[in-house]
Design an enzyme around this catalytic site. Structure first.
Site, PDB file in Angstrom:
ATOM      1  N   ASN A  13       0.882  -1.162   0.000  1.00 55.22           N
ATOM      2  CA  ASN A  13       0.000   0.000   0.000  1.00 55.22           C
ATOM      3  C   ASN A  13       0.919   1.211   0.000  1.00 55.22           C
ATOM      4  OD1 ASN A  13      -1.791   2.067   0.460  1.00 55.22           O
ATOM      5  ND2 ASN A  13      -2.188   1.538   2.604  1.00 55.22           N
ATOM      6  N   TRP A  14       1.067   1.781  -1.162  1.00 54.08           N
ATOM      7  CA  TRP A  14       2.052   2.861  -1.297  1.00 54.08           C
ATOM      8  C   TRP A  14       1.580   4.193  -0.719  1.00 54.08           C
ATOM      9  CZ3 TRP A  14       4.654   2.387  -6.811  1.00 54.08           C
ATOM     10  CH2 TRP A  14       5.570   1.317  -6.765  1.00 54.08           C
ATOM     11  N   LYS A  15       0.284   4.315  -0.426  1.00 55.29           N
ATOM     12  CA  LYS A  15      -0.261   5.582   0.076  1.00 55.29           C
ATOM     13  C   LYS A  15       0.093   6.711  -0.908  1.00 55.29           C
ATOM     14  CE  LYS A  15       0.062   3.542   4.570  1.00 55.29           C
ATOM     15  NZ  LYS A  15       0.058   3.733   6.001  1.00 55.29           N
ATOM     16  N   HIS A  99      -9.552   2.157   4.419  1.00 56.29           N
ATOM     17  CA  HIS A  99      -8.299   2.274   5.166  1.00 56.29           C
ATOM     18  C   HIS A  99      -8.483   3.310   6.274  1.00 56.29           C
ATOM     19  CE1 HIS A  99      -4.163   3.275   6.143  1.00 56.29           C
ATOM     20  NE2 HIS A  99      -3.833   2.102   5.609  1.00 56.29           N
ATOM     21  N   GLU A 101      -6.729   5.650   7.257  1.00 57.09           N
ATOM     22  CA  GLU A 101      -6.400   7.026   6.862  1.00 57.09           C
ATOM     23  C   GLU A 101      -7.551   7.652   6.081  1.00 57.09           C
ATOM     24  OE1 GLU A 101      -2.636   6.058   5.071  1.00 57.09           O
ATOM     25  OE2 GLU A 101      -1.889   5.544   7.058  1.00 57.09           O
ATOM     26  N   GLU A 171      -6.099  -4.008  10.497  1.00 59.52           N
ATOM     27  CA  GLU A 171      -5.032  -3.021  10.647  1.00 59.52           C
ATOM     28  C   GLU A 171      -5.272  -2.178  11.900  1.00 59.52           C
ATOM     29  OE1 GLU A 171      -2.840  -2.254   6.696  1.00 59.52           O
ATOM     30  OE2 GLU A 171      -4.364  -0.735   6.975  1.00 59.52           O
ATOM     31  N   GLY A 177       2.200   2.677  10.563  1.00 60.77           N
ATOM     32  CA  GLY A 177       3.217   3.713  10.400  1.00 60.77           C
ATOM     33  C   GLY A 177       3.930   4.104  11.676  1.00 60.77           C
ATOM     34  N   SER A 217       2.910  -1.770  10.334  1.00 67.02           N
ATOM     35  CA  SER A 217       4.347  -1.935  10.611  1.00 67.02           C
ATOM     36  C   SER A 217       4.852  -3.348  10.375  1.00 67.02           C
ATOM     37  CB  SER A 217       4.686  -1.463  12.032  1.00 67.02           C
ATOM     38  OG  SER A 217       4.359  -0.093  12.184  1.00 67.02           O
ATOM     39  N   GLY A 238       2.666  -1.026   4.238  1.00 65.46           N
ATOM     40  CA  GLY A 238       2.877   0.347   3.816  1.00 65.46           C
ATOM     41  C   GLY A 238       4.353   0.622   3.580  1.00 65.46           C
TER      42      GLY A 238
HETATM   43  P1  PGA Z   1       2.614   0.494   7.506  1.00 63.84           P
HETATM   44  O1  PGA Z   1       1.198   0.782   6.803  1.00 63.84           O
HETATM   45  O2  PGA Z   1       3.081  -0.858   7.030  1.00 63.84           O
HETATM   46  O3  PGA Z   1       3.506   1.616   7.027  1.00 63.84           O
HETATM   47  O4  PGA Z   1       2.380   0.528   8.977  1.00 63.84           O
HETATM   48  C1  PGA Z   1       0.264  -0.251   6.650  1.00 63.84           C
HETATM   49  C2  PGA Z   1      -1.012   0.289   6.050  1.00 63.84           C
HETATM   50  O5  PGA Z   1      -1.398   1.419   6.391  1.00 63.84           O
HETATM   51  O6  PGA Z   1      -1.667  -0.380   5.229  1.00 63.84           O
END
Ligand code: PGA
Length: 258
Positions: A13-15, A99, A101, A171, A177, A217, A238
């Protein structure tokens, strides 16, 4: 994981990261280290504008491309939005829905997530439905109820025959993150509880075959242990998916005996 009954999926998931040319460079590097044997589905969910570059760069490979969001309506006056049909028509296979976010910055609630799940399924996409609790909610001891409500609402009205295309990602918000992943048993406990919710809604066969990912993470150090858990069927990654080598290390960590 339980590869006998369900697909293992390792998804990036590159965001909001990388340009189209950086997407191409990443693909060139990953392709040189990606083994031919296919023990898991490899997915990369990238920003909308990078989808054509990603599809082109990964054409004729086993890497499937996903989007990070979609709009619930099929067309209309929604400036700046992208529909499920537009994604499907490009050649996108997966789409992340709900997600944390997006729930936080985009104000998406469980009902909005449900509408997007339906839109994705109607277009023939595979939604990766994200659920998860905040640290405050975990400390209050309501994780189980909260996740069950998120899953039930997200799947409301989805018929059993469409569940084959649904992927669920647990998640925990406090792990995203932050560098602080859920412990393997914690991740498994929630993934197992999600499977129980799916069993109550759809029966044992669907529950046994639904792929449930862990995200938050996940990296090359902790992936092996997380993926060794019986109810963790892969990862939504991510930060560690932004470079080819750590991402490949996680793909490799999913190649373990059961
Ligand atoms: P992260 O993000 O691996 O950087 O914690 C995961 C995600 O938000 O899908």
């Amino acid at each position: 994981m339980n590869r006998k009954y369900r697909k293992t999926i390792i998804s990036g998931n590159w965001k909001m990261n990388k340009t189209a040319s950086q997407t191409k460079a990443f693909a060139e590097e990953l392709k040189t280290i990606l083994p031919k044997t296919k023990w898991c589905e490899v997915v990369l969910c990238v920003p909308y504008v990078n989808i054509p570059a990603a599809l082109k760069a990964f054409r004729d490979t086993r890497v499937a491309i996903g989007a990070e969001n979609l709009h619930a309506e099929s067309s209309g006056a929604f400036t700046g939005e992208v529909s499920a049909d537009m994604l499907k028509d490009l050649g996108v296979k997966y789409v992340i829905v709900g997600h944390s976010e997006r729930r936080w910055y985009g104000g998406e609630d469980d009902l909005a997530v449900n509408r997007k799940v339906h839109a994705a399924l109607s277009a023939g996409l595979h939604p990766i439905v994200c659920v998860g609790e905040s640290l405050e909610q975990r400390n209050l001891g309501v994780t189980g109820e909260l996740i069950a409500l998120q899953v039930k609402t997200a799947l409301s009205g989805v018929p059993a025959d469409r569940m084959r295309r649904v992927v669920i990602a647990y998640e925990p918000i406090w792990a995203i993150g932050t560098g602080e992943n859920a412990r393997a048993e914690q991740a498994n406990e929630v993934c197992q509880s999600i499977r129980t919710v799916v069993r109550k809604l759809y029966g044992a066969r669907v529950a046994r075959s639904v792929t449930i990912l862990y995200g938050g993470s996940m990296n090359e150090q902790n992936a092996y242990e997380l993926l060794a858990q019986p109810d963790v069927d892969g990862g939504l990654i991510g930060a560690a998916s932004l470079d080819a080598e750590p991402f490949m290390a996680i793909i490799n960590a999913s190649n373990q005996g059961e």
